[in-house]
Design a protein around this motif. Structure first.
Motif, short mmCIF file in Angstrom:
data_model
loop_
_atom_site.label_atom_id
_atom_site.label_comp_id
_atom_site.label_asym_id
_atom_site.label_seq_id
_atom_site.Cartn_x
_atom_site.Cartn_y
_atom_site.Cartn_z
N LEU A 6 0.83 -1.32 0.02
CA LEU A 6 0.07 0.14 -0.25
C LEU A 6 0.68 1.17 -0.14
N LEU A 7 1.91 1.10 0.75
CA LEU A 7 3.04 2.37 0.79
C LEU A 7 3.53 2.53 -0.62
N SER A 8 3.95 1.49 -1.36
CA SER A 8 4.65 1.40 -2.55
C SER A 8 3.59 2.13 -3.82
N VAL A 9 2.42 1.65 -3.50
CA VAL A 9 1.31 2.23 -4.57
C VAL A 9 1.09 3.79 -4.56
N ALA A 10 0.78 4.16 -2.91
CA ALA A 10 0.56 5.51 -2.62
C ALA A 10 2.11 6.42 -3.17
N LEU A 11 3.14 5.71 -2.99
CA LEU A 11 4.39 6.66 -3.46
C LEU A 11 4.23 6.79 -4.83
N THR A 12 4.02 5.75 -5.48
CA THR A 12 3.62 5.54 -6.95
C THR A 12 2.76 6.73 -7.38
N LEU A 13 1.51 6.63 -6.92
CA LEU A 13 0.57 7.90 -7.25
C LEU A 13 0.93 9.20 -7.05
N TRP A 14 1.62 9.43 -5.67
CA TRP A 14 1.73 11.07 -5.41
C TRP A 14 3.18 11.46 -5.30
N VAL A 15 4.18 10.54 -5.38
CA VAL A 15 5.68 11.14 -5.66
C VAL A 15 6.14 10.97 -7.01
N SER A 16 6.07 9.64 -7.35
CA SER A 16 6.70 9.30 -8.52
C SER A 16 6.47 8.12 -9.26
N PRO A 17 6.18 7.79 -10.44
CA PRO A 17 5.89 6.71 -11.10
C PRO A 17 7.02 5.66 -11.01
N TYR A 18 7.95 5.96 -10.74
CA TYR A 18 9.46 5.21 -10.57
C TYR A 18 9.22 4.24 -9.40
N TRP B 45 8.65 0.29 -9.18
CA TRP B 45 9.48 -0.69 -8.95
C TRP B 45 9.33 -1.34 -7.61
N PHE B 46 9.40 -0.44 -6.66
CA PHE B 46 9.31 -0.94 -5.14
C PHE B 46 8.25 -1.82 -5.05
N THR B 47 7.11 -1.73 -5.83
CA THR B 47 5.90 -2.73 -5.77
C THR B 47 6.35 -3.89 -6.31
N VAL B 48 6.99 -4.03 -7.60
CA VAL B 48 7.65 -5.06 -8.16
C VAL B 48 8.45 -5.92 -7.53
#
Length: 67
Positions: free
Chosen positions: A16-28, A31-34
């Motif tokens: 959930l944290l990695s998805v939130a970071l993807t949405l609000w910080v950077s699409p890169y 890779w954390f989710t992966v």
């Protein structure tokens, strides 16, 4: 809380944290989710989980999955 439940909780929070970071910080951050998904897959085959080792060292009692 057992080690198994701790690992599931930790993995869920990290996803959930990695998805939130993807949405609000950077699409890169996708890779954390992966990375989290790949780690879950490899631990299901090998039984090796770095987070389980850390939680065990912190004194969380083992459940039935990570012994």
């Amino acid at each position: 809380m057992t080690l198994d439940r701790s690992i599931f909780l930790f993995a869920g929070v990290m996803v959930l944290l990695s998805v939130a970071l993807t949405l609000w910080v950077s699409p890169y951050f996708v890779w954390f989710t992966v990375f989290i998904g790949a780690n879950l897959i490899q631990s299901s085959f090998t039984g090796f989980c770095p987070a389980a080792m850390i939680f065990k060292a912190l004194g969380i009692k083992a459940g039935c999955a990570f012994q």
